[in-house]
Scaffold this motif. Structure first.
Motif, PDB file in Angstrom:
ATOM      1  N   LEU A  19       0.861  -1.180   0.000  1.00 54.98           N
ATOM      2  CA  LEU A  19       0.000   0.000   0.000  1.00 54.98           C
ATOM      3  C   LEU A  19       0.898   1.231   0.000  1.00 54.98           C
ATOM      4  O   LEU A  19       1.996   1.200   0.566  1.00 54.98           O
ATOM      5  CB  LEU A  19      -0.867   0.053   1.254  1.00 54.98           C
ATOM      6  CG  LEU A  19      -1.976  -0.973   1.440  1.00 54.98           C
ATOM      7  CD1 LEU A  19      -2.690  -0.702   2.769  1.00 54.98           C
ATOM      8  CD2 LEU A  19      -2.970  -0.907   0.289  1.00 54.98           C
ATOM      9  N   ALA A  20       0.404   2.316  -0.572  1.00 54.96           N
ATOM     10  CA  ALA A  20       1.198   3.549  -0.577  1.00 54.96           C
ATOM     11  C   ALA A  20       1.142   4.221   0.798  1.00 54.96           C
ATOM     12  O   ALA A  20       0.135   4.156   1.497  1.00 54.96           O
ATOM     13  CB  ALA A  20       0.651   4.503  -1.632  1.00 54.96           C
ATOM     14  N   THR A  21       2.247   4.868   1.171  1.00 54.22           N
ATOM     15  CA  THR A  21       2.251   5.702   2.389  1.00 54.22           C
ATOM     16  C   THR A  21       1.838   7.120   2.013  1.00 54.22           C
ATOM     17  O   THR A  21       1.569   7.422   0.857  1.00 54.22           O
ATOM     18  CB  THR A  21       3.658   5.780   3.007  1.00 54.22           C
ATOM     19  OG1 THR A  21       4.495   6.516   2.107  1.00 54.22           O
ATOM     20  CG2 THR A  21       4.245   4.417   3.275  1.00 54.22           C
ATOM     21  N   LEU A  22       1.850   7.992   2.982  1.00 51.13           N
ATOM     22  CA  LEU A  22       1.704   9.415   2.695  1.00 51.13           C
ATOM     23  C   LEU A  22       2.970   9.883   1.974  1.00 51.13           C
ATOM     24  O   LEU A  22       4.064   9.372   2.239  1.00 51.13           O
ATOM     25  CB  LEU A  22       1.557  10.208   4.000  1.00 51.13           C
ATOM     26  CG  LEU A  22       0.295   9.948   4.834  1.00 51.13           C
ATOM     27  CD1 LEU A  22       0.403  10.666   6.173  1.00 51.13           C
ATOM     28  CD2 LEU A  22      -0.955  10.383   4.088  1.00 51.13           C
ATOM     29  N   PRO A  23       2.842  10.881   1.100  1.00 54.53           N
ATOM     30  CA  PRO A  23       4.048  11.431   0.466  1.00 54.53           C
ATOM     31  C   PRO A  23       4.937  12.133   1.489  1.00 54.53           C
ATOM     32  O   PRO A  23       4.465  12.544   2.557  1.00 54.53           O
ATOM     33  CB  PRO A  23       3.483  12.455  -0.527  1.00 54.53           C
ATOM     34  CG  PRO A  23       2.025  12.237  -0.594  1.00 54.53           C
ATOM     35  CD  PRO A  23       1.610  11.526   0.658  1.00 54.53           C
ATOM     36  N   GLU A 208       3.238   5.921  13.482  1.00 59.21           N
ATOM     37  CA  GLU A 208       3.374   4.821  12.514  1.00 59.21           C
ATOM     38  C   GLU A 208       4.346   3.760  13.044  1.00 59.21           C
ATOM     39  O   GLU A 208       4.097   2.557  12.939  1.00 59.21           O
ATOM     40  CB  GLU A 208       3.870   5.369  11.169  1.00 59.21           C
ATOM     41  CG  GLU A 208       2.831   6.234  10.480  1.00 59.21           C
ATOM     42  CD  GLU A 208       3.433   7.168   9.455  1.00 59.21           C
ATOM     43  OE1 GLU A 208       4.605   6.968   9.068  1.00 59.21           O
ATOM     44  OE2 GLU A 208       2.730   8.104   9.040  1.00 59.21           O
ATOM     45  N   ASN A 209       5.436   4.237  13.604  1.00 59.70           N
ATOM     46  CA  ASN A 209       6.423   3.309  14.150  1.00 59.70           C
ATOM     47  C   ASN A 209       5.817   2.477  15.281  1.00 59.70           C
ATOM     48  O   ASN A 209       6.042   1.267  15.373  1.00 59.70           O
ATOM     49  CB  ASN A 209       7.633   4.103  14.664  1.00 59.70           C
ATOM     50  CG  ASN A 209       8.578   3.234  15.444  1.00 59.70           C
ATOM     51  OD1 ASN A 209       9.381   2.501  14.871  1.00 59.70           O
ATOM     52  ND2 ASN A 209       8.480   3.265  16.765  1.00 59.70           N
ATOM     53  N   PHE A 210       5.025   3.135  16.116  1.00 57.62           N
ATOM     54  CA  PHE A 210       4.440   2.426  17.261  1.00 57.62           C
ATOM     55  C   PHE A 210       3.437   1.370  16.800  1.00 57.62           C
ATOM     56  O   PHE A 210       3.240   0.353  17.472  1.00 57.62           O
ATOM     57  CB  PHE A 210       3.757   3.439  18.191  1.00 57.62           C
ATOM     58  CG  PHE A 210       3.283   2.848  19.489  1.00 57.62           C
ATOM     59  CD1 PHE A 210       4.186   2.537  20.493  1.00 57.62           C
ATOM     60  CD2 PHE A 210       1.941   2.591  19.709  1.00 57.62           C
ATOM     61  CE1 PHE A 210       3.753   1.984  21.697  1.00 57.62           C
ATOM     62  CE2 PHE A 210       1.501   2.043  20.907  1.00 57.62           C
ATOM     63  CZ  PHE A 210       2.414   1.735  21.904  1.00 57.62           C
ATOM     64  N   MET A 211       2.801   1.639  15.663  1.00 53.07           N
ATOM     65  CA  MET A 211       1.741   0.731  15.204  1.00 53.07           C
ATOM     66  C   MET A 211       2.270  -0.551  14.571  1.00 53.07           C
ATOM     67  O   MET A 211       1.499  -1.493  14.394  1.00 53.07           O
ATOM     68  CB  MET A 211       0.831   1.451  14.191  1.00 53.07           C
ATOM     69  CG  MET A 211      -0.022   2.527  14.839  1.00 53.07           C
ATOM     70  SD  MET A 211      -1.101   3.341  13.633  1.00 53.07           S
ATOM     71  CE  MET A 211      -2.408   2.137  13.507  1.00 53.07           C
ATOM     72  N   GLU A 365       2.033  -4.068   7.900  1.00 55.76           N
ATOM     73  CA  GLU A 365       1.895  -2.637   8.206  1.00 55.76           C
ATOM     74  C   GLU A 365       0.622  -2.047   7.596  1.00 55.76           C
ATOM     75  O   GLU A 365       0.403  -0.837   7.701  1.00 55.76           O
ATOM     76  CB  GLU A 365       3.080  -1.851   7.619  1.00 55.76           C
ATOM     77  CG  GLU A 365       4.447  -2.258   8.106  1.00 55.76           C
ATOM     78  CD  GLU A 365       5.528  -1.566   7.295  1.00 55.76           C
ATOM     79  OE1 GLU A 365       6.363  -0.876   7.885  1.00 55.76           O
ATOM     80  OE2 GLU A 365       5.545  -1.705   6.049  1.00 55.76           O
ATOM     81  N   HIS A 366      -0.179  -2.875   6.937  1.00 57.80           N
ATOM     82  CA  HIS A 366      -1.312  -2.314   6.190  1.00 57.80           C
ATOM     83  C   HIS A 366      -2.263  -1.505   7.070  1.00 57.80           C
ATOM     84  O   HIS A 366      -2.902  -0.573   6.600  1.00 57.80           O
ATOM     85  CB  HIS A 366      -2.083  -3.425   5.468  1.00 57.80           C
ATOM     86  CG  HIS A 366      -1.451  -3.813   4.161  1.00 57.80           C
ATOM     87  ND1 HIS A 366      -2.033  -4.686   3.274  1.00 57.80           N
ATOM     88  CD2 HIS A 366      -0.276  -3.436   3.589  1.00 57.80           C
ATOM     89  CE1 HIS A 366      -1.251  -4.830   2.219  1.00 57.80           C
ATOM     90  NE2 HIS A 366      -0.173  -4.096   2.394  1.00 57.80           N
ATOM     91  N   HIS A 367      -2.360  -1.890   8.373  1.00 54.31           N
ATOM     92  CA  HIS A 367      -3.273  -1.136   9.249  1.00 54.31           C
ATOM     93  C   HIS A 367      -2.832   0.315   9.440  1.00 54.31           C
ATOM     94  O   HIS A 367      -3.636   1.152   9.834  1.00 54.31           O
ATOM     95  CB  HIS A 367      -3.429  -1.844  10.601  1.00 54.31           C
ATOM     96  CG  HIS A 367      -2.139  -2.103  11.316  1.00 54.31           C
ATOM     97  ND1 HIS A 367      -1.156  -2.935  10.823  1.00 54.31           N
ATOM     98  CD2 HIS A 367      -1.652  -1.614  12.472  1.00 54.31           C
ATOM     99  CE1 HIS A 367      -0.129  -2.957  11.655  1.00 54.31           C
ATOM    100  NE2 HIS A 367      -0.406  -2.160  12.669  1.00 54.31           N
ATOM    101  N   ILE A 368      -1.578   0.617   9.123  1.00 56.26           N
ATOM    102  CA  ILE A 368      -1.125   2.017   9.185  1.00 56.26           C
ATOM    103  C   ILE A 368      -1.847   2.839   8.119  1.00 56.26           C
ATOM    104  O   ILE A 368      -2.056   4.043   8.283  1.00 56.26           O
ATOM    105  CB  ILE A 368       0.410   2.100   9.021  1.00 56.26           C
ATOM    106  CG1 ILE A 368       1.090   1.417  10.204  1.00 56.26           C
ATOM    107  CG2 ILE A 368       0.887   3.536   8.899  1.00 56.26           C
ATOM    108  CD1 ILE A 368       2.606   1.309  10.068  1.00 56.26           C
TER     109      ILE A 368
END
Ligand code: FES
Ligand code: FE
Length: 384
Positions: A19-23, A208-211, A365-368
């Protein structure tokens, strides 16, 4: 392949696994940060202070919430009140100290307008010569305040969101039930340690790191010894209601797996020998282990700077006993430093052209992605 349109309107082709992250500019752009302050931190319930840090009437703290300084004080009736830290006369900052105690009032250092602990204007030079002034109209501007888990949560919105539908729902949604957190009786615990971390990273990096736990095997050797399943990369937050189990032979949630304190009295069998992690959007992490609770509050100060206050909470009798808690505290202090180093490492590159369109999230990490959707929805929402 799936086609993903980024916020910047760039269309990218991604394999199904990604999945894409935020830019990148979401982590550096002052304009985005200003929107987050206005539409996230000033509109949400924000965990500001620990109630026990203001033990008696007149005790106060000032806290940065979004673009505002908020003054939180304990009143003569024992209740906490929150106000904008702005004098109603000509707008001077009322309190410049981060914390302290006053006897019965706050006096503005400029022209000496004086406010009671309940925020009411109680005196001002020559006020008796202005009989048409209604003092009740010129008190400090109130901020909504709610106490939960032993902390004061404030909200700057005129109409705050439902506390149950936001803060409490984040907790119960993660733990799989509304009563699960009550077992830890967090509001009855005492402060064993507080460490403040000045992190040179955007607040979203820290969330994000914590998740995720994709990084656990690489950067958290002590934590993965205690929680071996973390070495597989699936964070406790990946599953609803799941607590990561202590490894065989691990006696407690300590840096070397040695015994911690006794189990908290309300913690049930199903919660024993397990670690639960909860993200309460937008700025709190709650970590539950059988003998203590670790609670992080984040204070985003700039696009690339976030203060994190981390509290280690234990039973009062454990603290009074003088028991050595250093191995217990050291585990998460190391985890914090390892995590924040990683966040700072990412922050350095957010403006690189290599990250202009962002990066990718692997399946664990998809839940991020849901967090990113939440951020986008908030900052794109029309003004309330
Ligand atoms: Fe505070 Fe004048 S600005 S008393
Ligand atoms: Fe980590």
């Amino acid at each position: 392949m799936s086609t993903t349109e980024t916020t910047a309107g760039i269309t990218t082709e991604l394999p199904q696994s990604l999945l894409a992250t935020l830019p990148g500019h979401y982590y550096t752009d002052p304009g985005i940060f200003a929107l987050e302050q206005a539409k996230i931190f000033e509109e949400s319930w924000f965990c500001a202070v620990r109630g026990a840090d203001l033990p008696s009437p007149g005790a106060f703290q000032t806290v940065q919430v979004g673009r505002e300084s908020v003054l939180i004080a304990r009143g003569r009736d024992g209740a906490l009140n929150a106000f904008l830290n702005v004098c109603r006369h000509r707008g001077a900052r009322l309190c410049t100290a981060e914390s302290g105690a006053v006897k019965r009032s706050f006096q503005c250092p400029y022209h000496a307008w004086t406010y009671g602990l309940d925020g009411k204007l109680i005196a001002a030079p020559n006020l008796t010569g202005m009989p048409d002034i209604d003092r009740t109209e010129y008190g400090l501007t109130r901020v909504h305040l709610r106490e939960w888990l032993g902390y004061a949560w404030v909200c700057l919105a005129d109409r705050p969101p439902s506390f149950a539908d936001t803060v409490m729902a984040d907790v119960s949604g993660r733990l799989g039930g509304p009563g699960e957190i009550d077992a830890y009786r967090i509001d009855e615990l005492g402060l064993g340690q507080r460490i403040e971390y000045d992190v040179r990273a955007n607040w979203k990096q820290i969330i994000e790191n914590f998740m995720e736990c994709y990084h656990c095997a690489t950067i958290h050797p002590e934590l993965t010894e205690v929680l071996p399943e973390f070495a597989d990369g699936f964070a406790a937050q990946y599953y609803v209601g799941h607590g990561a189990e202590f490894g065989e032979g691990v006696q407690g949630f300590t840096v070397d797996g040695s015994a911690g304190a006794d189990r908290l009295p309300g913690v049930g069998e199903h919660q024993d020998r397990r670690y639960y992690a909860i993200t309460v959007r937008p700025q709190v992490f709650v970590n539950l282990v059988p003998d203590h609770v670790i609670l992080h509050r984040m204070f985003p100060l700039a696009p690339d700077r976030t203060l994190v206050q981390c509290d280690w909470l234990y039973l009062p009798e454990v603290l009074e006993s003088g028991r050595d808690l250093s191995r217990s505290i050291e585990l998460f202090d190391r985890v914090n430093q390892q995590d924040f180093d990683a966040c700072e490492r990412c922050q350095l590159t957010m403006d690189s052209r290599a990250y202009a369109n962002g990066g990718v999230l692997v399946p664990s990490e998809h839940h991020i992605g849901e967090f990113h959707d939440w951020v986008r929805a908030k900052i794109d929402a029309p003004d309330r």
